[in-house]
Design a protein around this motif. Structure first.
Motif, PDB file in Angstrom:
ATOM      1  N   VAL A 187      35.883  26.782  38.806  1.00  0.00           N
ATOM      2  CA  VAL A 187      36.632  27.313  39.945  1.00  0.00           C
ATOM      3  C   VAL A 187      37.108  26.154  40.798  1.00  0.00           C
ATOM      4  N   MET A 188      38.395  26.169  41.159  1.00  0.00           N
ATOM      5  CA  MET A 188      38.940  25.098  41.979  1.00  0.00           C
ATOM      6  C   MET A 188      38.441  25.250  43.420  1.00  0.00           C
ATOM      7  N   SER A 189      37.839  24.192  43.932  1.00  0.00           N
ATOM      8  CA  SER A 189      37.305  24.191  45.292  1.00  0.00           C
ATOM      9  C   SER A 189      38.442  24.113  46.302  1.00  0.00           C
TER      10      SER A 189
ATOM     11  N   PRO B  15      33.179  33.890  44.208  1.00  0.00           N
ATOM     12  CA  PRO B  15      32.978  34.527  42.901  1.00  0.00           C
ATOM     13  C   PRO B  15      32.149  35.803  43.021  1.00  0.00           C
ATOM     14  N   TRP B  16      32.569  36.826  42.290  1.00  0.00           N
ATOM     15  CA  TRP B  16      31.996  38.168  42.406  1.00  0.00           C
ATOM     16  C   TRP B  16      31.899  38.787  41.020  1.00  0.00           C
TER      17      TRP B  16
ATOM     18  N   PHE C 251      37.211  53.391  38.010  1.00  0.00           N
ATOM     19  CA  PHE C 251      35.949  53.052  38.661  1.00  0.00           C
ATOM     20  C   PHE C 251      36.270  52.611  40.083  1.00  0.00           C
ATOM     21  N   GLU C 252      35.763  53.359  41.055  1.00  0.00           N
ATOM     22  CA  GLU C 252      36.081  53.122  42.460  1.00  0.00           C
ATOM     23  C   GLU C 252      34.999  52.270  43.100  1.00  0.00           C
ATOM     24  N   THR C 253      35.443  51.314  43.943  1.00  0.00           N
ATOM     25  CA  THR C 253      34.491  50.422  44.601  1.00  0.00           C
ATOM     26  C   THR C 253      35.012  50.052  45.982  1.00  0.00           C
ATOM     27  N   ASP C 254      34.320  49.166  46.682  1.00  0.00           N
ATOM     28  CA  ASP C 254      34.677  48.816  48.049  1.00  0.00           C
ATOM     29  C   ASP C 254      36.086  48.241  48.124  1.00  0.00           C
ATOM     30  N   PRO C 255      36.788  48.448  49.241  1.00  0.00           N
ATOM     31  CA  PRO C 255      38.119  47.845  49.400  1.00  0.00           C
ATOM     32  C   PRO C 255      38.050  46.328  49.286  1.00  0.00           C
ATOM     33  N   CYS C 256      38.975  45.753  48.521  1.00  0.00           N
ATOM     34  CA  CYS C 256      39.023  44.307  48.362  1.00  0.00           C
ATOM     35  C   CYS C 256      40.333  43.944  47.686  1.00  0.00           C
ATOM     36  N   TYR C 257      40.625  42.650  47.660  1.00  0.00           N
ATOM     37  CA  TYR C 257      41.763  42.192  46.880  1.00  0.00           C
ATOM     38  C   TYR C 257      41.303  41.063  45.967  1.00  0.00           C
ATOM     39  N   ILE C 258      41.865  41.048  44.765  1.00  0.00           N
ATOM     40  CA  ILE C 258      41.547  40.047  43.756  1.00  0.00           C
ATOM     41  C   ILE C 258      42.845  39.416  43.295  1.00  0.00           C
ATOM     42  N   TYR C 259      42.956  38.106  43.426  1.00  0.00           N
ATOM     43  CA  TYR C 259      44.082  37.422  42.817  1.00  0.00           C
ATOM     44  C   TYR C 259      43.779  37.089  41.355  1.00  0.00           C
ATOM     45  N   HIS C 260      42.584  36.526  41.094  1.00  0.00           N
ATOM     46  CA  HIS C 260      42.372  35.960  39.758  1.00  0.00           C
ATOM     47  C   HIS C 260      41.002  36.312  39.185  1.00  0.00           C
ATOM     48  N   VAL C 261      41.026  36.770  37.956  1.00  0.00           N
ATOM     49  CA  VAL C 261      39.829  37.103  37.190  1.00  0.00           C
ATOM     50  C   VAL C 261      39.285  35.836  36.535  1.00  0.00           C
TER      51      VAL C 261
ATOM     52  N   GLU D  60      39.065  29.182  44.145  1.00  0.00           N
ATOM     53  CA  GLU D  60      40.046  30.067  43.493  1.00  0.00           C
ATOM     54  C   GLU D  60      40.576  29.401  42.219  1.00  0.00           C
ATOM     55  N   PHE D  61      41.583  30.054  41.591  1.00  0.00           N
ATOM     56  CA  PHE D  61      42.203  29.583  40.359  1.00  0.00           C
ATOM     57  C   PHE D  61      41.135  29.277  39.300  1.00  0.00           C
TER      58      PHE D  61
END
Length: 478
Positions: free
Chosen positions: A370-372, A329-330, A275-285, A352-353
């Motif tokens: 989510v850690m502020s 968050p996304w 599934f292709e989507t906009d360029p981005c980077y994700i560290y943590h789900v 994050e985290f």
């Protein structure tokens, strides 16, 4: 507070991640009866354990924060009492360093391959999870899982799934709360593939597969649902120069989309659906689940932090700029029937985290924690916790006292809880000026009220990486 020696010729005098909140501690600790302010809930039973880097020797060469020897910090809660321990993770590379009297190089130096074929030193310093009654410590470059006793934090040995481990296991592999299975992934720094696998609660390998890619990739996490994995093919890769020199230099490829590969948990790599989507980077789900024809994945999506490299950090300016995480968050929804992808931003707070109630991992969750991120600095510091209602978008927050900064929290469910948020958040918090550390215990249903109890520690807990909660009834005695 402990700080490494900073001789005039040592580049680490500029390294902010060897000083202050991040400075390594000098020894392992055991505190069998901790001082407690307030009253710990009697139903709080289990271990809060956090992983992170802690160099056993003061680095003399260029040193990335991610290079430090793995050390676990853990608090065992039972019957209203708390005991604290810290222990090094005794990987094969750690033991080799101890025997040789030196330290292997890290990601800011050329790769070495003279120990069991490893590219960089396997520290197991990144992630920790409960599987089969004990902990697994995992490394972000993909290493050999290290099995650890959940209470004593003593290293028990490598986990190779009865000799059938296909290669390595990356940090952010997952334990399924219903089956107890470990679902893992791995990636290669120099070869065009990712792999995945499943082991049962007793460590028997049930499935393994490989997914072909256009080139080497640097994923950091994965999504897990009841029946599927979600692998990440993202446009952040090692540079061609880095590949040629065996050095960890990365770039974001402009215009290259992000892709999510949905694979059946018991399937083969050839069954992947991209599934292709906009360029981005994700560290943590945050979490992922199945909803009708859709796979839903929520995560912290990186957005530009606007920081220029800080020259005060000398050779560490670029490292510090990258480590100043900036994410929101996304949500992505991938339709297995139509092939369509829908996405939306859930909030604009920087954090994050993320963590959830691990008893609901891989299933539809309402709450995420989510850690502020402290945006007043160019260093990675967490100044509080956001509790999100991920369905309504509502958010409640707890901020630490000024000058105090936290680690990744963990959600500890109440024994026999019926509601998803019926439990506590536990988190290490340290005062930057003094090094005083404590564990705050927050009612997850009333997070902004502040701690219901605080465990005061007689030693400092440096900033680190990821944490987990190990339920007392699921911990197996060594």
């Amino acid at each position: 507070m402990e700080t490494p020696a900073a001789a005039a010729g040592n580049p680490n005098r500029f390294n902010p991640y060897l000083q202050g909140l991040y400075a390594p501690v000098s020894r392992e600790e055991t505190v069998l009866r901790c001082d407690i302010a307030g009253e710990l809930p009697r139903e709080l039973w289990g271990a809060y354990v956090r992983n992170g880097p802690n160099p056993a020797r003061a680095p003399q060469d260029l040193h990335h924060w991610f290079d430090g020897d793995g050390m676990l910090h853990g608090v065992w809660f039972e019957d209203g009492r708390a005991e604290y321990r810290s222990r090094y993770l005794r990987t094969a590379d750690f033991e080799a360093d101890q025997a040789e009297g030196c330290g292997a190089g890290g990601v800011m130096l050329p790769a070495r391959r003279d120990r069991r074929g490893t590219v960089y030193k396997d520290t197991a310093n990144t992630d920790v999870l409960l599987h089969g009654g004990s902990l697994l410590a995992l490394w972000y470059v993909g290493g050999i899982p290290l099995r650890v006793d959940a209470r004593s934090l003593q290293t028990l040995g490598e986990e190779r799934f009865g000799g059938r481990l296909p290669r390595h296991v990356s940090a952010h592999s997952k334990t399924d709360p219903a089956s107890g299975e470990l679902v893992f992934f791995d990636y290669a720094l120099y070869e065009p593939w990712m792999s995945f696998g499943v082991a049962d609660r007793d460590g028997r390998l049930l499935n393994a597969g490989t997914v072909e890619l256009p080139g080497p990739r640097l994923p950091h996490d994965m999504g897990l649902t009841e029946n599927y994995l979600v692998l990440h093919d993202l446009p952040v890769v090692l540079t061609e120069q880095g590949l040629a020199r065996g050095q960890w230099t990365i770039e974001q490829r402009r215009g290259q989309p992000a892709r999510f590969g949905v694979v059946p948990r018991r399937g083969q790599g050839s069954q992947v659906r991209w599934f292709e989507t906009d360029p981005c980077y994700i560290y943590h789900v945050i979490n992922a689940w199945e909803e009708g024809d859709e796979i839903v994945m929520q995560a912290c999506r990186m957005v530009p932090n606007g920081l220029a490299p800080n020259r005060a950090y000398g050779p560490y300016a670029a490292m510090a700029a990258v480590l100043a995480l900036h994410a929101v968050p996304w949500e992505w929804r991938m339709n297995l029937k139509s092939g369509a992808v829908r996405q939306r931003q859930l909030d604009d707070r920087i954090g994050e985290f993320p963590v959830v109630n691990l008893d609901r991992a891989g299933r539809r969750t309402q709450y995420g924690y989510v850690m502020s991120i402290d945006t007043a600095t160019d260093l990675q510091r967490f100044d509080g916790i956001h509790k999100y209602d991920l369905q309504s978008g509502a958010c409640r927050s707890w901020r630490y006292a000024p000058g105090w900064f936290g680690s990744e929290a963990a959600f500890a469910p109440r024994i026999a809880a019926q509601d998803e948020d019926d439990g506590w958040l536990v988190v290490f918090v340290t005062e930057a000026a003094t090094g005083r550390s404590e564990v705050q215990v927050l009612d997850a249903r009333d997070i902004d009220r502040g701690p219901v109890a605080t465990v005061r520690l007689p030693c400092r807990v440096p900033a680190g990486f990821h944490a987990t909660w190990a339920r007392g009834d699921q911990v197996r005695a060594a």
